[in-house]
Design an enzyme around this catalytic site. Structure first.
Site, PDB file in Angstrom:
ATOM      1  N   HIS A 356       0.685  -1.227   0.068  1.00 18.68           N
ATOM      2  CA  HIS A 356       0.020   0.129   0.061  1.00 18.68           C
ATOM      3  C   HIS A 356       0.660   1.218   0.103  1.00 18.68           C
ATOM      4  O   HIS A 356       0.236   2.296  -0.086  1.00 18.68           O
ATOM      5  CB  HIS A 356      -0.907   0.011   1.143  1.00 18.68           C
ATOM      6  CG  HIS A 356      -2.323  -0.958   1.193  1.00 18.68           C
ATOM      7  ND1 HIS A 356      -3.409  -0.621   0.516  1.00 18.68           N
ATOM      8  CD2 HIS A 356      -2.306  -2.073   1.510  1.00 18.68           C
ATOM      9  CE1 HIS A 356      -4.230  -1.378   0.693  1.00 18.68           C
ATOM     10  NE2 HIS A 356      -3.617  -2.469   1.277  1.00 18.68           N
ATOM     11  N   LYS A 537      -9.569  13.632   3.721  1.00 20.55           N
ATOM     12  CA  LYS A 537      -8.772  12.591   3.905  1.00 20.55           C
ATOM     13  C   LYS A 537      -7.820  12.943   5.000  1.00 20.55           C
ATOM     14  O   LYS A 537      -7.823  13.832   5.440  1.00 20.55           O
ATOM     15  CB  LYS A 537      -7.665  12.546   2.493  1.00 20.55           C
ATOM     16  CG  LYS A 537      -7.165  13.947   2.064  1.00 20.55           C
ATOM     17  CD  LYS A 537      -6.533  13.656   0.715  1.00 20.55           C
ATOM     18  CE  LYS A 537      -7.288  13.656  -0.454  1.00 20.55           C
ATOM     19  NZ  LYS A 537      -7.147  12.496  -1.252  1.00 20.55           N
ATOM     20  N   ARG A 538      -6.922  11.803   5.317  1.00 19.20           N
ATOM     21  CA  ARG A 538      -6.054  11.949   6.577  1.00 19.20           C
ATOM     22  C   ARG A 538      -5.117  13.329   6.150  1.00 19.20           C
ATOM     23  O   ARG A 538      -4.932  13.779   5.042  1.00 19.20           O
ATOM     24  CB  ARG A 538      -5.269  10.860   6.546  1.00 19.20           C
ATOM     25  CG  ARG A 538      -5.842   9.851   7.311  1.00 19.20           C
ATOM     26  CD  ARG A 538      -6.303  10.021   8.624  1.00 19.20           C
ATOM     27  NE  ARG A 538      -5.227  10.093   9.504  1.00 19.20           N
ATOM     28  CZ  ARG A 538      -5.197   9.241  10.782  1.00 19.20           C
ATOM     29  NH1 ARG A 538      -6.018   8.207  10.914  1.00 19.20           N
ATOM     30  NH2 ARG A 538      -4.073   9.203  11.540  1.00 19.20           N
ATOM     31  N   LYS A 543       0.095  14.294   1.055  1.00 20.33           N
ATOM     32  CA  LYS A 543      -1.149  14.729   0.420  1.00 20.33           C
ATOM     33  C   LYS A 543      -1.502  16.351   0.209  1.00 20.33           C
ATOM     34  O   LYS A 543      -2.229  16.631  -0.492  1.00 20.33           O
ATOM     35  CB  LYS A 543      -2.443  14.381   1.276  1.00 20.33           C
ATOM     36  CG  LYS A 543      -2.365  12.601   1.331  1.00 20.33           C
ATOM     37  CD  LYS A 543      -3.665  12.293   2.333  1.00 20.33           C
ATOM     38  CE  LYS A 543      -3.761  10.756   2.666  1.00 20.33           C
ATOM     39  NZ  LYS A 543      -4.398  10.147   1.615  1.00 20.33           N
ATOM     40  N   THR A 645      -8.661   6.352  -2.652  1.00 16.11           N
ATOM     41  CA  THR A 645     -10.097   5.671  -3.207  1.00 16.11           C
ATOM     42  C   THR A 645     -11.146   6.744  -2.886  1.00 16.11           C
ATOM     43  O   THR A 645     -12.000   6.947  -3.607  1.00 16.11           O
ATOM     44  CB  THR A 645     -10.399   4.383  -2.252  1.00 16.11           C
ATOM     45  OG1 THR A 645     -10.227   4.960  -0.640  1.00 16.11           O
ATOM     46  CG2 THR A 645      -9.843   3.201  -2.671  1.00 16.11           C
ATOM     47  N   LYS A 649     -14.589   7.904  -4.919  1.00 17.92           N
ATOM     48  CA  LYS A 649     -15.837   8.226  -4.435  1.00 17.92           C
ATOM     49  C   LYS A 649     -16.409   9.574  -4.989  1.00 17.92           C
ATOM     50  O   LYS A 649     -17.413   9.770  -5.174  1.00 17.92           O
ATOM     51  CB  LYS A 649     -15.810   8.350  -2.729  1.00 17.92           C
ATOM     52  CG  LYS A 649     -15.466   7.273  -2.134  1.00 17.92           C
ATOM     53  CD  LYS A 649     -15.097   7.354  -0.687  1.00 17.92           C
ATOM     54  CE  LYS A 649     -14.219   6.283  -0.178  1.00 17.92           C
ATOM     55  NZ  LYS A 649     -13.586   6.645   1.018  1.00 17.92           N
TER      56      LYS A 649
HETATM   57  C1  LIG Z   1     -12.334   6.957   1.580  1.00 17.43           C
HETATM   58  C2  LIG Z   1     -11.707   7.338   2.677  1.00 17.43           C
HETATM   59  C3  LIG Z   1     -10.766   7.514   2.949  1.00 17.43           C
HETATM   60  C4  LIG Z   1      -9.548   7.506   1.881  1.00 17.43           C
HETATM   61  O1  LIG Z   1      -9.356   8.815   1.327  1.00 17.43           O
HETATM   62  P1  LIG Z   1      -8.202   9.046   0.333  1.00 17.43           P
HETATM   63  O2  LIG Z   1      -8.499  10.437  -0.094  1.00 17.43           O
HETATM   64  O3  LIG Z   1      -8.088   8.143  -0.733  1.00 17.43           O
HETATM   65  O4  LIG Z   1      -6.824   9.168   1.264  1.00 17.43           O
HETATM   66  C5  LIG Z   1      -9.954   7.880   4.343  1.00 17.43           C
HETATM   67  N1  LIG Z   1     -11.171   8.100   5.282  1.00 17.43           N
HETATM   68  C6  LIG Z   1     -12.436   7.943   5.170  1.00 17.43           C
HETATM   69  C7  LIG Z   1     -13.441   8.069   6.223  1.00 17.43           C
HETATM   70  C8  LIG Z   1     -12.817   7.342   3.758  1.00 17.43           C
HETATM   71  O5  LIG Z   1     -14.338   7.129   3.678  1.00 17.43           O
END
Ligand SMILES: *Cc1c(COP(=O)(O)O)cnc(C)c1O
Length: 800
Positions: A356, A537-538, A543, A645, A649
């Protein structure tokens, strides 16, 4: 009615089921029931309906002796279960009507469910999407994880700074799980290795019990259900009453203390790793319990362990469960007398490893001292695997291997233990080959494969965005939920102005609803006519929330300098948590909140720019924000985001991406078309080139008056008037230690943002692009990803 299709429930019958559970399971009278009581009653009534497909799936798997997939993951970021289960069972409407008859509102009741937050971010959420897809596809599978008492911490802001509070999801009854006290295994630690009758025997110095808790995971249309089996730790020894009575209270509780700590809390690090003994114990606890359970189940109906790979596929979600190899080999050799070499081959044929990350700080390495101390027999086995591998590949370079510089490298261990190693996007897999494991790739050509991540469209479109889901069904008919390629049928409607208007209206309604929620969550009023520019995101330097924030300040500065220019209103929406020990990420959080405070209070810009940062990002907040997004910020330094991911979404929900050529952005752009994607920034190759110039940041800053101005404002304390030096550290990093190339990508990012503004001003043109994004996202279903794993890695088929 056969087992697969239990009798459809009527509203009246379901109402009776809810009342029955309220009365006899919860023990409450309807006139005194709280929202919690109603939720429990509703959850039990729904859970009853999962049991039929669940038993059916289990019986069928046994009867057909089907190969099973075991998905080992330290994280499952599930979120709420109730509505997702109701939708997959086809009972969402019936449940809402039945509750309404009882004077209750479905959404209000469902909103009281705490998120199951047994994960940090993308990796854990991927595991949850994959569990749902395996159930949808009828792939017999178990998820194995840890039943953390405390999931990911709750985030609050105090004076703009993150504070972490303990999360408490199990303080309420967890309605979806079944406790299995009869299913428990002893997990040893420490002690020594003895030789008895020619065999090595590990005599553990301490031990705990792993006890199973099962949550059924039902797939689309209730056709199949699998088990998520989470392990809770219990003491091996009974409570020592004699010692307690003699006054030795601490000693009486010793065995309990170790047990209680092991499944107590989720480690909140995401893209970093710390060599902590408790974490190693957690990893072994999960892995050993899983391997013992897998072998127990196999041996219930088979006797030849050499044929294990025909019936068992074990997937390691990152290296966290990489002790699966040594543990399986240990049991095969020490307990079953299989030769070492043969045991290694059996294990390898069962195991797959998903990588990952390439970030060096996130690659697990354990000191040989710690590993040898906590798991002495496994340390021996790891050394033997490494030696045998070198013997089999004498040309292996001296710097390659599992044990190097008194450390066990878990990536190399997982690679050598597995028959397939996969990356999670096309670009990432190329980089795994070229940068992470080039020598092992050369020794084992074909072992590394790609499986681009995916997301489940049931949760991330059907459930999260009912307005868009309804429009999609009206346009192309039902059935896209488990055949997402059918979204391509929307393309034929994109040319229809009436369809585009309805698409825009759904987005607009989501934005209006979310604007209300933002006001409640943050106190800030935002206009649903503005661009909802979303980075959720985190919080991590790679990022690059900082890049987004510097652009935010630049826009503010520009509006103030040129108040009469043609500005497009924007709402910058940030959400995300930082690891508690990640100082720089926490400074960035503080800065976002400080910038929000200054900008939102400025009467000169307030109609054009707002910044909001609702606290405590989690799956439920993602479900709220993503359907309301216009712009998806996917701006990581190229080469650093393995897949992402969140990007999928957002695009599925009709947001346009502004992004770098990183992770799955590359494939998203290929699918949606370059004209429907705002590309900027250096490529992964150019990033390496650029870093060779030690003055890269200085050069980039000198070329941008705007960037100079923005950094100057930060340095002067414009956003921290009471403490002007607060952000000197951040400014200094951009000038002098800009590893993630924020400065180098700034100008290109701002240009892409100007293109966003221009595109948004053509409202109908924007809606066309947004609808095309949705129409072309079929590939990113986690069903497609799981089919790929089944075909290329697990060598298994559907049991449906
Ligand atoms: C999808 C998701 C992530 C991953 O987000 P990235 O933008 O791909 O880092 C992190 N936290 C939550 C709650 C998510 O639903």
């Amino acid at each position: 009615m056969n087992a697969l299709h239990p009798a459809p429930l009527t509203r009246d019958a379901f109402r009776a089921e809810i009342l029955r559970h309220l009365t006899y399971t919860v023990g409450k009278d309807a006139s005194h029931a709280s929202l919690y009581d109603w939720r429990m009653a509703l959850s039990f009534a729904l859970r009853d309906r999962i049991v039929t497909p669940w038993f059916h799936a289990t019986r069928r798997t046994w009867a057909e002796d089907h190969k099973r997939v075991y998905y080992l993951s330290m994280e499952f970021l599930i979120g709420r279960i109730l509505e997702d289960a109701a939708i997959n069972l086809g009972l969402r409407e019936v449940a809402a009507e039945a509750l309404a008859d009882l004077g209750q509102d479905f959404a209000t009741v469902a909103a009281t469910e705490p998120d199951a937050a047994l994960g940090n971010g993308g990796l854990g959420r991927l595991a949850a999407c994959y569990m749902e897809s395996m159930a949808t596809l009828g792939c017999p599978a178990y998820g194995y994880g840890i039943r953390y008492e405390h999931g990911l911490f709750r985030q609050e802001f105090e004076n703009g700074q993150q504070v972490e509070l303990a999360e408490d999801w199990l303080s309420q009854k967890h309605a979806w799980e079944f406790e299995r006290p009869e299913c428990a295994y002893t997990i040893g630690f420490k002690g020594q290795v003895e030789t008895q009758r020619g065999r090595s025997v590990w005599v553990a110095g301490e031990s705990v019990r792993a006890s199973a808790y099962d949550t059924p995971v039902v797939g689309w249309a209730g056709r199949w259900a699998n088990t998520l089996r989470l392990w809770g730790a219990l003491p091996t020894k009974r409570f020592d009453l004699a010692r307690f009575n003699s006054g030795d209270y601490a000693a009486a509780a010793e065995s309990e203390t170790l047990a209680r700590t092991i499944s107590r809390v989720l480690y909140p690090e995401d893209a970093t790793y710390q060599g902590k003994e408790l974490r190693l114990k957690q990893e072994y606890f999960l892995t050993s319990a899983a391997i013992q359970d897998i072998l127990r189940r196999y041996l219930d109906s088979h006797s030849d362990l050499r044929a294990l790979p025909a019936k068992v596929a074990i997937q390691m979600n990152d290296t966290h469960p990489a002790l699966a190899g040594p543990e399986l080999i240990r049991i095969l050799t020490d307990h079953h007398g299989i030769g070492f070499g043969e045991a290694v081959e059996i294990a390898r044929a069962c195991l797959g490893y998903t990588n990952h990350t390439l970030l060096p700080e996130a690659l697990e390495r354990w000191s040989t001292w710690l590993m040898g101390n906590v798991l002495p027999r496994h340390m021996q086995i790891i050394e033997r695997i490494d030696e045998d591998h070198l013997k089999a590949h004498p040309k292996r370079p001296h710097y390659v291997g599992i044990v190097k510089h008194h450390e066990v490298r878990m990536g190399e261990l997982a690679f050598i233990s597995s028959h397939r190693v996969n990356g999670v996007s096309a670009l990432h897999t190329d980089l795994v080959k070229a940068r992470l494991f080039p020598e092992l790739d050369a020794l084992h050509p074909g072992r590394i494969v790609n499986q681009t991540n995916g997301i489940t469209p049931r949760r991330w479109l059907r459930m999260a965005n009912p307005r868009l889901a309804t429009l999609v069904t009206e346009a192309i008919g039902a059935g896209w939920e488990d055949d997402l390629d059918r979204l391509a049928g929307l393309e034929g409607h994109v040319g229809d102005a009436a369809f585009r208007e309805r698409f825009a209206a759904a987005k607009r309604a989501n934005k209006a609803e979310t604007a209300d929620w933002i006001r409640r969550a943050t106190g800030t009023t935002v206009s649903p006519d503005a661009i909802f520019d979303v980075q959720v995101k985190r919080i991590h330097e790679y990022k690059r929330q900082l890049l987004n924030l510097l652009h935010t300040i630049a826009v503010w500065h520009d509006i103030r300098q040129n108040p009469n220019a043609n500005h497009v209103p924007r709402v910058k929406i940030f959400a995300g948590k930082a690891a508690p020990g990640y100082v720089v990420a926490k400074e960035i959080i503080h800065l976002i909140n400080d910038v929000a405070g200054v900008i939102n209070a400025d009467p000169a810009t307030r109609d054009l720019l707002r910044v909001v940062y609702p606290p405590n990002y989690n799956v439920s907040m993602a479900e709220r924000l993503i359907p309301a997004a216009d712009l998806s910020e996917q701006i990581s330094t190229a080469g650093k985001e393995a897949s992402g991911t969140g990007n999928m979404k957002l695009s599925l929900n009709g947001a346009l991406t502004i992004g770098t050529l990183d992770g799955a952005n590359v494939e998203i752009r290929d699918h949606v078309g370059a004209e429907n994607f705002f590309l900027f920034g250096l490529t992964a190759e150019e990033v390496l080139e650029r870093r060779k110039d030690p003055d890269h940041a200085r050069h980039a800053i000198m070329e941008s008056q705007m960037l100079q101005d923005v950094l100057q404002m930060l340095a002067e304390g414009r956003f921290s008037p009471g403490q002007p030096g607060r952000y000197h550290g951040i400014v200094d990093r951009v000038w002098n230690h800009d590893y993630f190339l924020v400065a180098s990508d700034f100008a290109s990012y701002c240009a892409a943002q100007r293109a966003v503004d221009a595109a948004y001003q053509d409202g109908d043109g924007w809606s066309r692009k947004a609808a095309i994004n949705t129409a072309r996202m079929g590939f990113f279903s986690s069903d497609r990803a799981i089919r790929g794993y089944m075909r290329d890695i697990w060598n298994t088929g559907s049991a449906l």
